[in-house]
Design an enzyme around this catalytic site. Sequence first.
Site, PDB file in Angstrom:
ATOM      1  N   LYS A 184      -4.408  -2.738 -20.343  1.00  0.00           N
ATOM      2  CA  LYS A 184      -5.376  -3.519 -19.116  1.00  0.00           C
ATOM      3  C   LYS A 184      -6.650  -2.633 -18.858  1.00  0.00           C
ATOM      4  O   LYS A 184      -6.768  -2.930 -18.081  1.00  0.00           O
ATOM      5  CB  LYS A 184      -4.098  -3.694 -18.240  1.00  0.00           C
ATOM      6  N   ASP A 208      -2.754  -9.484 -10.677  1.00  0.00           N
ATOM      7  CA  ASP A 208      -1.741  -9.059 -10.716  1.00  0.00           C
ATOM      8  C   ASP A 208      -1.950  -8.154  -8.875  1.00  0.00           C
ATOM      9  O   ASP A 208      -1.432  -8.301  -7.877  1.00  0.00           O
ATOM     10  CB  ASP A 208      -1.138  -7.473 -10.957  1.00  0.00           C
ATOM     11  N   ARG A 227       6.869  11.801 -11.080  1.00  0.00           N
ATOM     12  CA  ARG A 227       7.410  11.911 -11.436  1.00  0.00           C
ATOM     13  C   ARG A 227       6.093  13.425 -12.258  1.00  0.00           C
ATOM     14  O   ARG A 227       6.885  14.831 -12.485  1.00  0.00           O
ATOM     15  CB  ARG A 227       7.819  11.489 -12.665  1.00  0.00           C
TER      16      ARG A 227
END
Length: 281
Positions: free
Chosen positions: A71, A107, A155
């Site tokens: 992408k 998207d 994270r």
Amino acid sequence: MKPEKTHVRRCAVLGSPIGHSLSPVLHRAAYAELGVPWRYDAFEVDEEGLAGFLDGLDPSWRGLSLTMPLKRAVIPLCDEVAEPARMVGAVNTVLLAAGRRTGTNTDVPGVIEALRERGVTTVREVLLVGVGATASSALAAAAAMDATRVWALARDPARAENLRRLAADLGVDLRVVAWGDAAADLPAGLDLAVSTVPDSAAASVAAEVARRAEVVFDALYDPWPTRLAEAAGQAGRVVLGGLDLLVHQAALQVEQMTGKTPVPVAAMRAAGEQALLSRAG
């Protein structure tokens, strides 16, 4: 008089790995309903092979769907990058016409349409679980739905720089929270949570997310339900999955590639659900 020779128009999804992709099922279902004799395939293509693949396409090609890890890699290979792809730095659709490649992104509107289908048209406070390319699309969608404050659970907070820049451009107050601080730092009363990470990663924060958000949107679709979706369902939340997103972003691709409307969203969803049932069986 000899009959005019016809050429099958071609489209495909590219990525690596690609064997799991439902895109061929969805696009072929749309073609069948629309009566369009086009061909849609899946090709295993990584970042190193992308330029060569694009250069080898002939004029019969009309469009490409792109999944990870392509992408962002495709952007410099496009002649033009349209909004919202330019804004979020992610192209999931390449339109091919007159020898030119136009990159765009379905998207972002796909997230909006999936939520609208469930009656969600406005959000104010949003949580993103993950900070990658899909999270960027979710952030842009949230901003278009009037979000003013977004929390991003990361994270590795250092990897949230692209998201920070996008939030600044969109005028959204973004607050990055380290994974281990979810219980202490995430607020209650969120309108929406969007998870863009693997099921195994989201599992550790599933209960916290489900407790805080009225609507939970997990971008995964296989296997389903994810542990986050199960936790959200048990908490009585509105739950959306990756198939909701995939169907709506694919429907927008079909419209852009073929020029046909209305796109048969219900038939595409039914085909996707049947394919997932077959896999599970």
